[in-house]
Design an enzyme around this catalytic site. Structure first.
Site, PDB file in Angstrom:
ATOM      1  N   HIS A  62       0.901  -1.156   0.000  1.00 53.70           N
ATOM      2  CA  HIS A  62       0.000   0.000   0.000  1.00 53.70           C
ATOM      3  C   HIS A  62       0.937   1.202   0.000  1.00 53.70           C
ATOM      4  O   HIS A  62       1.420   1.624   1.061  1.00 53.70           O
ATOM      5  CB  HIS A  62      -0.873   0.040   1.253  1.00 53.70           C
ATOM      6  CG  HIS A  62      -1.584  -1.243   1.567  1.00 53.70           C
ATOM      7  ND1 HIS A  62      -2.640  -1.703   0.816  1.00 53.70           N
ATOM      8  CD2 HIS A  62      -1.394  -2.165   2.537  1.00 53.70           C
ATOM      9  CE1 HIS A  62      -3.067  -2.847   1.330  1.00 53.70           C
ATOM     10  NE2 HIS A  62      -2.333  -3.152   2.371  1.00 53.70           N
ATOM     11  N   HIS A 210     -10.939  -6.509  -0.710  1.00 52.83           N
ATOM     12  CA  HIS A 210     -10.037  -6.132   0.388  1.00 52.83           C
ATOM     13  C   HIS A 210      -9.900  -7.204   1.453  1.00 52.83           C
ATOM     14  O   HIS A 210      -8.800  -7.572   1.862  1.00 52.83           O
ATOM     15  CB  HIS A 210     -10.503  -4.820   1.033  1.00 52.83           C
ATOM     16  CG  HIS A 210      -9.633  -4.374   2.161  1.00 52.83           C
ATOM     17  ND1 HIS A 210      -9.775  -4.828   3.455  1.00 52.83           N
ATOM     18  CD2 HIS A 210      -8.583  -3.522   2.195  1.00 52.83           C
ATOM     19  CE1 HIS A 210      -8.853  -4.275   4.232  1.00 52.83           C
ATOM     20  NE2 HIS A 210      -8.115  -3.482   3.486  1.00 52.83           N
ATOM     21  N   ARG A 213     -14.153  -8.860   5.646  1.00 57.19           N
ATOM     22  CA  ARG A 213     -14.806  -7.797   6.419  1.00 57.19           C
ATOM     23  C   ARG A 213     -15.397  -6.733   5.502  1.00 57.19           C
ATOM     24  O   ARG A 213     -16.387  -6.090   5.820  1.00 57.19           O
ATOM     25  CB  ARG A 213     -13.767  -7.085   7.303  1.00 57.19           C
ATOM     26  CG  ARG A 213     -13.352  -7.823   8.519  1.00 57.19           C
ATOM     27  CD  ARG A 213     -12.321  -6.986   9.294  1.00 57.19           C
ATOM     28  NE  ARG A 213     -10.956  -7.177   8.814  1.00 57.19           N
ATOM     29  CZ  ARG A 213     -10.124  -6.208   8.481  1.00 57.19           C
ATOM     30  NH1 ARG A 213     -10.497  -4.946   8.547  1.00 57.19           N
ATOM     31  NH2 ARG A 213      -8.902  -6.489   8.083  1.00 57.19           N
ATOM     32  N   HIS A 239      -6.877  -9.820   1.757  1.00 57.83           N
ATOM     33  CA  HIS A 239      -6.371  -9.904   3.136  1.00 57.83           C
ATOM     34  C   HIS A 239      -7.197 -10.946   3.877  1.00 57.83           C
ATOM     35  O   HIS A 239      -8.431 -10.916   3.796  1.00 57.83           O
ATOM     36  CB  HIS A 239      -6.606  -8.604   3.900  1.00 57.83           C
ATOM     37  CG  HIS A 239      -5.782  -7.435   3.479  1.00 57.83           C
ATOM     38  ND1 HIS A 239      -6.336  -6.241   3.092  1.00 57.83           N
ATOM     39  CD2 HIS A 239      -4.441  -7.240   3.454  1.00 57.83           C
ATOM     40  CE1 HIS A 239      -5.384  -5.359   2.841  1.00 57.83           C
ATOM     41  NE2 HIS A 239      -4.220  -5.937   3.037  1.00 57.83           N
ATOM     42  N   GLU A 242      -5.705 -12.011   9.468  1.00 56.96           N
ATOM     43  CA  GLU A 242      -4.488 -11.350   9.941  1.00 56.96           C
ATOM     44  C   GLU A 242      -4.518 -11.153  11.456  1.00 56.96           C
ATOM     45  O   GLU A 242      -3.498 -11.255  12.122  1.00 56.96           O
ATOM     46  CB  GLU A 242      -4.352  -9.987   9.230  1.00 56.96           C
ATOM     47  CG  GLU A 242      -3.143  -9.178   9.655  1.00 56.96           C
ATOM     48  CD  GLU A 242      -3.067  -7.830   8.947  1.00 56.96           C
ATOM     49  OE1 GLU A 242      -4.039  -7.451   8.281  1.00 56.96           O
ATOM     50  OE2 GLU A 242      -2.022  -7.162   9.074  1.00 56.96           O
ATOM     51  N   HIS A 276      -1.369 -12.442   4.303  1.00 56.28           N
ATOM     52  CA  HIS A 276      -1.199 -12.736   5.740  1.00 56.28           C
ATOM     53  C   HIS A 276      -1.586 -14.187   6.051  1.00 56.28           C
ATOM     54  O   HIS A 276      -0.722 -14.985   6.344  1.00 56.28           O
ATOM     55  CB  HIS A 276      -1.957 -11.755   6.656  1.00 56.28           C
ATOM     56  CG  HIS A 276      -1.662 -10.316   6.358  1.00 56.28           C
ATOM     57  ND1 HIS A 276      -0.385  -9.819   6.407  1.00 56.28           N
ATOM     58  CD2 HIS A 276      -2.466  -9.274   5.983  1.00 56.28           C
ATOM     59  CE1 HIS A 276      -0.415  -8.529   6.086  1.00 56.28           C
ATOM     60  NE2 HIS A 276      -1.666  -8.179   5.814  1.00 56.28           N
ATOM     61  N   ASP A 327       3.936  -4.506   2.338  1.00 57.31           N
ATOM     62  CA  ASP A 327       2.681  -4.075   2.944  1.00 57.31           C
ATOM     63  C   ASP A 327       2.694  -2.619   3.409  1.00 57.31           C
ATOM     64  O   ASP A 327       2.607  -1.705   2.595  1.00 57.31           O
ATOM     65  CB  ASP A 327       2.347  -5.048   4.096  1.00 57.31           C
ATOM     66  CG  ASP A 327       0.915  -4.902   4.607  1.00 57.31           C
ATOM     67  OD1 ASP A 327       0.223  -3.979   4.179  1.00 57.31           O
ATOM     68  OD2 ASP A 327       0.484  -5.730   5.427  1.00 57.31           O
TER      69      ASP A 327
END
Ligand code: NGQ
Ligand code: ZN
Length: 468
Positions: A62, A210, A213, A239, A242, A276, A327
């Site tokens: 990112h 993403h 969530r 992701h 994590e 992750h 990351d």
């Protein structure tokens, strides 16, 4: 023989291991035409100043987060966590302008090249203007990243991020997530527009839902179907698992853990990168490894954020593929990620050389080869190392560096580079697609890109970031 598209290496790390007296030849697109060990150096061909390693793909970035390195390392509440860090990080995401993003990414990509990364997958989720409205040109911020990569000369995979909810079960997004949010249909339109822009500079386009969530099940399915219609082999990154709070929330929502849920509800295969995947049961780990997906490990960020330790031993025992990402860019250094990965396992197991391979007893050698192979798969680009058909992306170590000089073998030199040096100082040169981008350890844009980065960061830090 064209001297500008050849290099001779006394020692080169090929996909199977070290080879002696290797002649590398590439075509004018920068693809390796042949990799021939055991020969003599032809008269007009230059010789590398030390062992030649495959360039490391960075599978998770990112870029904007590089701008707040150092600004979150103080205690802000009784107990800081990933979640309190994330609120601070969102303040940067809320403020950054297109010009600042381009400057920050430009500085970052130059740093990456000097530190041994030859390509990067950008997990890009800040799409909109500061008020949350799309830019007049919806590709605005993606183009900033593409230009930064092109100028630095780093290989690129662009992963526009789908972000829709603030938690499992479709909870509405937070106000500070407004720059990320878009419908599935608008994501698919964005992908169509980005495709020719990526192709024009040899970049690959994929998609990043993403996290579980942030993306409800129907959007996950629809976006992947849309991506697949556009490009049936395009990479998909997500992701996953994590933080333990995320595992708990997923269990409360679905009765399943994140990795388990994904494996049962999405077509997870070698197109996927599970970023992750820190918290898996042995059964999840084994199933995920068998799917062919790559685990996207980001050891220094995972340490910085207090994520937990990935069980690399179990993953590799099940044949799991993996690669490295930087990351949040707490650290930007390929060798340092390898160091952190191995040290985490040592601290946990009370053993040494935990991640040595069956074929490669030297940890640094085994890990470099595995991370390059997994990183290339996740990038969806032909950057899988020193073999015909792959890009001529490589890193030349300086055999005359005081920390390497006199060591008896390329294995020990690479080990010194990873475990006993400053992990960047012994990098003499870096080549991407057959072109030298770092020479004498320096990228030609180092000073200029560094100044632009610092100016952008100062402006951002002034725009309301509390950094006492
Ligand atoms: C990210 N970073 O997307 O930048 C995340 C934080 C989130 C990491 N997961 C945001 N390391 O996970 O919601
Ligand atoms: Zn991330």
């Amino acid at each position: 023989m064209n001297p500008s598209s050849t290099l001779f290496a006394r020692d080169a790390l090929l996909p199977d291991g070290w080879a002696r007296d290797v002649l590398l030849q590439w075509d004018d697109r920068g693809r390796l035409r042949s990799v021939q060990p055991g020969g003599q150096r032809p008269a007009n061909v230059a010789e590398a100043v030390g062992p030649v390693l495959p360039g490391m793909p960075n599978l998770h970035s990112h870029a904007f987060q590089r701008a707040f390195g150092g600004l979150t390392e103080y205690r802000g509440q009784a107990q800081d966590s990933f979640w309190s860090w994330r609120s601070l990080m969102y303040r940067f995401a809320a403020a950054i302008t297109p010009q600042q993003l381009e400057a920050v990414a430009g500085g970052l990509y130059v740093e990456m090249l000097e530190a041994g990364y030859t390509s990067v997958c950008e997990f890009h989720y800040v799409h909109h203007d500061v008020d949350g409205r799309p830019y007049a040109d919806d590709t605005e911020l993606s183009q900033c990243l593409l230009r930064a990569a092109a100028r630095a000369g780093i290989g690129f995979t662009l992963l526009p991020v789908l972000y829709q909810t603030s938690g499992f079960g479709g909870t509405a997004p937070r106000e500070d997530q407004r720059r990320f949010i878009r419908s599935t249909a608008s994501m698919l339109r964005l992908l169509e527009r980005l495709r020719p822009l990526c192709e024009a500079q040899g970049a690959r386009l994929g998609l990043a839902p993403h996290s579980l969530r942030a993306v409800p099940p129907a959007s996950l399915a629809d976006s992947i179907a849309g991506l697949t219609a556009l490009d049936a082999t395009a990479p998909i990154h997500i992701h996953l698992a994590e933080q333990t709070a995320e595992v708990d929330a997923c269990l409360a929502w679905s009765g399943q853990r994140p990795v388990q849920w994904l494996l049962e509800h999405a077509p997870v295969d070698q197109r996927w990168c599970l970023v992750h995947a820190t918290h898996m049961t042995p059964a999840e780990s084994e199933r995920a490894a068998r799917s062919g997906a790559v685990a996207g490990l980001c050891p220094t960020t995972e340490a910085n954020l207090g994520d937990g330790l990935f069980d690399a031993g179990a993953w590799r025992a099940a044949g799991g593929r993996w690669g490295l990402g930087s990351d949040s860019h707490a650290t930007v250094n390929a060798a340092e990620e390898l160091l952190m990965l191995e040290y985490g396992q040592r601290l946990r197991s009370h053993q040494r050389n935990v991640l040595a391979g069956d074929q490669h007893r030297f940890v640094a050698t085994a890990l470099t080869l595995e991370a390059v192979a997994g990183g290339a798969q996740a990038a969806g680009r032909p950057v899988a190392g020193l073999a015909a058909g792959q890009q001529a992306d490589f890193v030349v170590l300086d055999a005359e560096h005081p920390l390497l000089q006199g060591l008896p073998s390329p294995d020990t030199m690479l080990s010194a580079h990873v475990f006993a040096s400053h992990r960047q100082s012994a990098i003499a040169a870096v080549w991407v697609a057959g072109r030298p981008v770092v020479a004498g350890g320096r990228h030609p844009l180092r000073a200029e890109a560094g100044r632009a980065f610092a100016a952008a960061r100062s402006a951002l830090a002034r725009s309301g970031f509390d950094s006492h």
